[in-house]
Design a protein around this motif. Structure first.
Motif, PDB file in Angstrom:
ATOM      1  N   ILE A 110       0.839  -1.206   0.000  1.00 30.62           N
ATOM      2  CA  ILE A 110       0.000   0.000   0.000  1.00 30.62           C
ATOM      3  C   ILE A 110       0.869   1.250   0.000  1.00 30.62           C
ATOM      4  CG2 ILE A 110      -1.604   1.358   1.416  1.00 30.62           C
ATOM      5  CD1 ILE A 110      -2.825  -1.368   2.288  1.00 30.62           C
ATOM      6  N   THR A 111       1.879   1.274   0.864  1.00 30.47           N
ATOM      7  CA  THR A 111       2.722   2.472   0.947  1.00 30.47           C
ATOM      8  C   THR A 111       3.724   2.541  -0.201  1.00 30.47           C
ATOM      9  OG1 THR A 111       4.132   1.296   2.555  1.00 30.47           O
ATOM     10  CG2 THR A 111       2.460   2.796   3.428  1.00 30.47           C
ATOM     11  N   HIS A 112       4.123   1.392  -0.715  1.00 28.56           N
ATOM     12  CA  HIS A 112       4.982   1.397  -1.915  1.00 28.56           C
ATOM     13  C   HIS A 112       4.245   2.051  -3.074  1.00 28.56           C
ATOM     14  CE1 HIS A 112       6.646  -0.112  -5.697  1.00 28.56           C
ATOM     15  NE2 HIS A 112       7.798  -0.226  -5.061  1.00 28.56           N
ATOM     16  N   ASN A 113       3.006   1.650  -3.283  1.00 34.81           N
ATOM     17  CA  ASN A 113       2.223   2.229  -4.381  1.00 34.81           C
ATOM     18  C   ASN A 113       2.011   3.719  -4.184  1.00 34.81           C
ATOM     19  OD1 ASN A 113       2.071  -0.327  -5.446  1.00 34.81           O
ATOM     20  ND2 ASN A 113      -0.037  -0.704  -4.794  1.00 34.81           N
ATOM     21  N   LEU A 114       1.793   4.115  -2.929  1.00 36.08           N
ATOM     22  CA  LEU A 114       1.602   5.533  -2.621  1.00 36.08           C
ATOM     23  C   LEU A 114       2.852   6.341  -2.972  1.00 36.08           C
ATOM     24  CD1 LEU A 114       0.254   7.992  -1.180  1.00 36.08           C
ATOM     25  CD2 LEU A 114       1.209   7.089   0.960  1.00 36.08           C
ATOM     26  N   GLU A 115       3.999   5.902  -2.486  1.00 34.83           N
ATOM     27  CA  GLU A 115       5.239   6.647  -2.703  1.00 34.83           C
ATOM     28  C   GLU A 115       5.631   6.648  -4.181  1.00 34.83           C
ATOM     29  OE1 GLU A 115       7.617   7.711  -0.057  1.00 34.83           O
ATOM     30  OE2 GLU A 115       6.752   6.782   1.726  1.00 34.83           O
ATOM     31  N   GLN A 116       5.439   5.505  -4.829  1.00 35.69           N
ATOM     32  CA  GLN A 116       5.798   5.417  -6.245  1.00 35.69           C
ATOM     33  C   GLN A 116       4.894   6.305  -7.087  1.00 35.69           C
ATOM     34  OE1 GLN A 116       8.497   3.325  -7.789  1.00 35.69           O
ATOM     35  NE2 GLN A 116       7.996   5.101  -9.050  1.00 35.69           N
ATOM     36  N   GLU A 117       3.618   6.336  -6.758  1.00 41.17           N
ATOM     37  CA  GLU A 117       2.684   7.185  -7.507  1.00 41.17           C
ATOM     38  C   GLU A 117       3.018   8.665  -7.328  1.00 41.17           C
ATOM     39  OE1 GLU A 117      -2.119   8.140  -7.752  1.00 41.17           O
ATOM     40  OE2 GLU A 117      -1.420   6.338  -6.717  1.00 41.17           O
ATOM     41  N   LEU A 118       3.408   9.063  -6.122  1.00 41.02           N
ATOM     42  CA  LEU A 118       3.794  10.449  -5.879  1.00 41.02           C
ATOM     43  C   LEU A 118       5.106  10.777  -6.589  1.00 41.02           C
ATOM     44  CD1 LEU A 118       2.912  10.860  -2.093  1.00 41.02           C
ATOM     45  CD2 LEU A 118       1.776  11.964  -4.027  1.00 41.02           C
ATOM     46  N   GLY A 119       5.984   9.805  -6.660  1.00 45.89           N
ATOM     47  CA  GLY A 119       7.250  10.012  -7.353  1.00 45.89           C
ATOM     48  C   GLY A 119       8.351  10.543  -6.452  1.00 45.89           C
ATOM     49  N   ARG A 120       9.510  10.684  -7.046  1.00 43.49           N
ATOM     50  CA  ARG A 120      10.721  11.030  -6.310  1.00 43.49           C
ATOM     51  C   ARG A 120      10.609  12.320  -5.517  1.00 43.49           C
ATOM     52  NH1 ARG A 120      15.427  11.265 -10.311  1.00 43.49           N
ATOM     53  NH2 ARG A 120      14.391  13.217 -10.879  1.00 43.49           N
ATOM     54  N   GLU A 121      10.030  13.353  -6.077  1.00 43.50           N
ATOM     55  CA  GLU A 121       9.975  14.646  -5.394  1.00 43.50           C
ATOM     56  C   GLU A 121       8.752  14.790  -4.489  1.00 43.50           C
ATOM     57  OE1 GLU A 121      12.334  16.955  -5.217  1.00 43.50           O
ATOM     58  OE2 GLU A 121      13.537  15.506  -6.346  1.00 43.50           O
ATOM     59  N   LYS A 122       7.572  14.489  -5.009  1.00 43.91           N
ATOM     60  CA  LYS A 122       6.353  14.693  -4.223  1.00 43.91           C
ATOM     61  C   LYS A 122       6.287  13.765  -3.011  1.00 43.91           C
ATOM     62  CE  LYS A 122       3.421  16.556  -7.896  1.00 43.91           C
ATOM     63  NZ  LYS A 122       2.168  16.379  -8.703  1.00 43.91           N
ATOM     64  N   SER A 123       6.933  12.603  -3.082  1.00 46.53           N
ATOM     65  CA  SER A 123       6.911  11.674  -1.952  1.00 46.53           C
ATOM     66  C   SER A 123       7.632  12.239  -0.730  1.00 46.53           C
ATOM     67  CB  SER A 123       7.536  10.334  -2.354  1.00 46.53           C
ATOM     68  OG  SER A 123       8.886  10.501  -2.740  1.00 46.53           O
ATOM     69  N   LYS A 124       8.513  13.197  -0.941  1.00 49.39           N
ATOM     70  CA  LYS A 124       9.201  13.842   0.187  1.00 49.39           C
ATOM     71  C   LYS A 124       8.202  14.520   1.120  1.00 49.39           C
ATOM     72  CE  LYS A 124      13.381  14.810  -2.520  1.00 49.39           C
ATOM     73  NZ  LYS A 124      14.205  15.881  -3.144  1.00 49.39           N
ATOM     74  N   LYS A 125       7.074  14.943   0.569  1.00 50.81           N
ATOM     75  CA  LYS A 125       6.076  15.659   1.362  1.00 50.81           C
ATOM     76  C   LYS A 125       5.401  14.765   2.399  1.00 50.81           C
ATOM     77  CE  LYS A 125       5.064  19.001  -2.314  1.00 50.81           C
ATOM     78  NZ  LYS A 125       5.723  20.117  -1.610  1.00 50.81           N
ATOM     79  N   LEU A 126       5.579  13.445   2.287  1.00 51.23           N
ATOM     80  CA  LEU A 126       5.021  12.517   3.277  1.00 51.23           C
ATOM     81  C   LEU A 126       5.886  12.446   4.535  1.00 51.23           C
ATOM     82  CD1 LEU A 126       4.293   9.508   0.895  1.00 51.23           C
ATOM     83  CD2 LEU A 126       2.528  10.936   1.965  1.00 51.23           C
ATOM     84  N   HIS A 127       7.155  12.805   4.394  1.00 53.61           N
ATOM     85  CA  HIS A 127       8.148  12.498   5.415  1.00 53.61           C
ATOM     86  C   HIS A 127       8.709  13.744   6.092  1.00 53.61           C
ATOM     87  CE1 HIS A 127       8.353   8.220   4.361  1.00 53.61           C
ATOM     88  NE2 HIS A 127       8.147   8.622   3.120  1.00 53.61           N
ATOM     89  N   MET A 128       9.540  13.489   7.094  1.00 59.99           N
ATOM     90  CA  MET A 128      10.238  14.584   7.776  1.00 59.99           C
ATOM     91  C   MET A 128      11.412  15.023   6.887  1.00 59.99           C
ATOM     92  SD  MET A 128       8.679  15.425  10.516  1.00 59.99           S
ATOM     93  CE  MET A 128       9.924  16.402  11.357  1.00 59.99           C
ATOM     94  N   TRP A 129      11.049  15.581   5.755  1.00 61.87           N
ATOM     95  CA  TRP A 129      12.014  15.960   4.713  1.00 61.87           C
ATOM     96  C   TRP A 129      11.826  17.459   4.458  1.00 61.87           C
ATOM     97  CZ3 TRP A 129      14.721  17.275   0.539  1.00 61.87           C
ATOM     98  CH2 TRP A 129      15.675  16.395   0.004  1.00 61.87           C
ATOM     99  N   PHE A 130      12.661  18.266   5.098  1.00 63.81           N
ATOM    100  CA  PHE A 130      12.513  19.722   5.019  1.00 63.81           C
ATOM    101  C   PHE A 130      13.856  20.373   4.725  1.00 63.81           C
ATOM    102  CE2 PHE A 130       9.262  18.349   8.135  1.00 63.81           C
ATOM    103  CZ  PHE A 130       8.120  18.797   7.477  1.00 63.81           C
ATOM    104  N   LYS A 131      13.861  21.337   3.836  1.00 63.31           N
ATOM    105  CA  LYS A 131      15.045  22.129   3.564  1.00 63.31           C
ATOM    106  C   LYS A 131      15.256  23.132   4.700  1.00 63.31           C
ATOM    107  CE  LYS A 131      14.636  21.778  -1.468  1.00 63.31           C
ATOM    108  NZ  LYS A 131      14.454  22.504  -2.745  1.00 63.31           N
TER     109      LYS A 131
END
Length: 332
Positions: A203-224
């Protein structure tokens, strides 16, 4: 006549028990599901922390997942026994480990096909002995678009890193698995023991893959740096979720649970936003939720968890509806 009387009394007793007992969904697992410290505006959340927002008040989510725990350390520290002692007939126990079982430390490490499977089977068996219903999940994915996964001996270290400490490897377009047999073992145990299985990894693989390399960062503690006040130096954490990510995953897993366990479908909640001062919702305050809605003229449902709220003044054309949860009420 006597038999009819006995049947009526039995039905009455069962109904009375069901009315008095709120079904509990216990969660045991690691940091990807755990409740988090929200002091200082911290944004990290576990999907289990958000799950109550997707079930109504007839279901109580009791989240025992803890940062850094494996199936082994969860048992060894006595955390599992506390859950066992609380299980009542008809309750559910969601079991999700793997992230830390694969780590090399002896106090956490288990092997799939061996000690990992044994611990999962123990959770299942002892849940059933208390009249509970076990639900096995495999681990959610890490956001790993690297061709070769970077070395990671402890996901918990990610919280003390800054943006510049992040891995500098070039990413591709395909999400690469980091869990190996640890994502397979829960399915195998579920099949052997006839347990409901939720493929959270898929389920989460499909979610992250669908969002793609950049948009998937928005799910995580990924902040500039400078992007998020609570982590001013930024962070590159591809394991742990932020508020939005936790809610996206919790919503998907709640739907999967209801699909696999149809008796839980009537208790699913469909709301646009949730407000909770404890951090379970999308927002901590009603004001934040309303600011997010803004001038949106679409029908919007905001659920408010326990507490008193100042009733907002809305225009007559507003299509915002409120759902009061856990004894929440409007201030007089």
């Amino acid at each position: 006549m006597k038999k009819l009387f006995i049947v009526i009394c039995t039905v009455a007793l069962v109904c009375s028990f069901r009315n008095d007992h709120v079904t509990t969904i216990f969660i045991i697992g690691d940091s990807t599901a755990a409740n988090k410290d929200i002091s200082g505006g911290k944004k990290e959340r576990g999907w289990g922390m958000a799950l109550q927002c997707y079930f109504n008040d007839e279901i109580r989510v009791d989240n025992h997942a803890v940062n850094g725990r494996s199936s082994k350390s969860f048992i060894d520290e006595g955390r599992w026994q506390k859950v066992v002692d609380a299980i009542r007939p008809g309750d559910y126990v969601i079991i999700q480990f793997g992230h830390n079982d694969e780590k090399p430390k002896a106090d956490r490490h288990t092997d799939p096909g061996s000690t990992f499977d044994y611990n999962l089977a123990k959770f299942v068996r002892e849940t059933r002995e208390k009249g509970g219903i076990p639900v096995l999940m495999n681990c959610v994915v890490r956001r790993n678009f690297f061709v070769n996964a970077p070395e990671n001996d402890d996901d918990e270290k990610l919280r003390t890193t800054t943006f510049k400490d992040g891995v500098k490897m070039i990413e591709g377009d395909s999400l690469i698995d980091t869990h190996g047999l640890y994502r397979i073992a829960p399915r195998d145990v579920a099949k052997r023991m006839n347990v409901v299985f939720i493929d959270a990894n898929k389920i989460t693989h499909n979610l992250e893959q669908e969002l793609g390399r950049e948009k998937s960062k928005k799910l995580h503690m990924w902040f500039k740096p400078g992007e998020e006040p609570s982590v001013p130096k930024g962070r590159q954490d591809n394991t742990h979720y932020n508020v939005w990510g936790a809610h996206v995953v919790a919503g998907l897993l709640a739907s999967a649970i209801a699909e696999e366990i149809p008796v839980l479908r009537p208790f699913i909640v469909d709301a646009d936003y949730s407000v909770d001062s404890k951090g379970r919702g999308d927002y901590l305050t009603l004001e934040e939720a309303l600011d997010s809605v803004g001038n949106n003229k679409m029908p919007t449902t905001i659920q408010l968890f326990e507490g008193e709220y100042a009733r907002p003044k809305l225009s007559k054309k507003s299509q915002i509806k409120f759902l009061l949860r856990e004894g929440a009420k409007w201030k007089e």
